[in-house]
Design an enzyme around this catalytic site. Structure first.
Site, PDB file in Angstrom:
ATOM      1  N   HIS A 103       9.258  -6.309 -29.989  1.00  0.00           N
ATOM      2  CA  HIS A 103       8.145  -5.361 -30.027  1.00  0.00           C
ATOM      3  C   HIS A 103       8.352  -4.242 -29.008  1.00  0.00           C
ATOM      4  O   HIS A 103       9.128  -4.385 -28.057  1.00  0.00           O
ATOM      5  CB  HIS A 103       6.822  -6.068 -29.736  1.00  0.00           C
ATOM      6  CG  HIS A 103       6.548  -7.216 -30.647  1.00  0.00           C
ATOM      7  ND1 HIS A 103       5.709  -8.261 -30.320  1.00  0.00           N
ATOM      8  CD2 HIS A 103       7.019  -7.503 -31.896  1.00  0.00           C
ATOM      9  CE1 HIS A 103       5.662  -9.135 -31.311  1.00  0.00           C
ATOM     10  NE2 HIS A 103       6.451  -8.702 -32.278  1.00  0.00           N
ATOM     11  N   HIS A 169       2.297 -21.532 -36.630  1.00  0.00           N
ATOM     12  CA  HIS A 169       3.113 -20.325 -36.804  1.00  0.00           C
ATOM     13  C   HIS A 169       3.796 -20.375 -38.157  1.00  0.00           C
ATOM     14  O   HIS A 169       4.259 -21.427 -38.597  1.00  0.00           O
ATOM     15  CB  HIS A 169       4.150 -20.226 -35.686  1.00  0.00           C
ATOM     16  CG  HIS A 169       4.903 -18.943 -35.668  1.00  0.00           C
ATOM     17  ND1 HIS A 169       6.010 -18.721 -36.483  1.00  0.00           N
ATOM     18  CD2 HIS A 169       4.718 -17.799 -34.962  1.00  0.00           C
ATOM     19  CE1 HIS A 169       6.472 -17.500 -36.250  1.00  0.00           C
ATOM     20  NE2 HIS A 169       5.708 -16.923 -35.341  1.00  0.00           N
TER      21      HIS A 169
END
Length: 256
Positions: A103, A169
């Site tokens: 990110h 997840h």
């Protein structure tokens, strides 16, 4: 039928067909005293000695925290952790590493929103950069044959703490634990290998499954090679309140 999703800062209202099955997590009450629960977990960790005994006054300490894309309550967790650490270690010896993975780096304003101005102003806070090869250390290869490239500041610390929160997840099974190393502070090559088609196409790489999950197993092996000393993980309810605190050995505390 309208459903409110947890999305962004304000949520997202979507329309689904009447009669659609809407699955919600089991409601859980938040802990009545979050700071007290955090301190208790650090004083009575799972599989390790208490933080106050584990860390030494001369240690350089690295703490990995979740970036802005995750709903981790850093602003409530990190001040307690830092307060307990500073009973032993001067703050000048502490670095906080933003586990960005692939990110973008968070801005100062974003870091202030995540951590609070006191932490941003008074501590060394750095964004991990997965592409910065000069600040990556090669620790070898995982059992799958992938390179173990890890943030240098993390590797070179004397005492390493992983923070994060635990939830299902989509391909790693569960978040938290070793995910604070891979992908959080790993090199881009390591992340792409772990997140590649060969790994994600395995049917065991799915929600809530750790058994035989190749993505999870590599994350665990990768993190072991980086040698974290302690994790501090939490679970959350839909309101973002902490429902549980799990501190101690990376694998034992996460599994509990």
């Amino acid at each position: 039928m309208h459903v409110d999703l947890k999305y962004g800062n304000t949520g997202l209202n979507v329309t689904v067909p009447e009669g659609a099955a809407v699955i919600y997590p089991t409601p859980m009450r938040g802990l009545p005293d979050e700071p007290a629960a955090l301190r208790a977990a650090l004083a009575n960790p799972i599989g390790t000695v208490p933080l106050a005994r584990a860390v030494h006054p001369t240690d350089r300490v690295a703490i990995v925290f979740s970036d802005i894309t995750r709903p981790m309550p850093n602003r409530r967790v990190l001040p307690v952790l830092l307060e307990e650490l500073e009973k032993v270690v001067p703050r000048e010896q502490i670095v906080l590493i933003n586990g960005t993975g692939t990110h973008m780096a968070n801005t100062r304003q974003e870091l202030v929103e995540m951590l609070g101005p006191e932490i941003v102003d008074d501590y060394r806070v750095m964004n991990h950069n997965a592409w910065d090869t000069a600040n990556l250390v090669d620790l070898g290869r995982t059992p799958q044959g992938h390179r173990v490239l890890v943030n240098r500041a993390f590797v070179e610390a004397d005492f390493k703490i992983l923070t994060g929160f635990i939830e299902p997840h989509i391909f790693a099974g569960f978040s938290g634990g070793p995910k604070a190393v891979l992908p959080a502070v790993a090199g881009i090559e390591s992340i792409m290998d772990n997140h590649g088609f060969a790994m994600l196409s395995d049917p065991r790489a799915t929600w809530g499954n750790l058994q035989g999950n190749p993505v999870w197993e590599e994350m665990r092996a990768f993190a072991r090679m980086a040698s974290p000393d302690m994790i501090l993980n939490v679970t959350l309810n839909r309101e973002g309140q902490i429902t549980g605190v799990f501190a101690g050995d990376m694998e034992m505390a996460h599994a509990s």
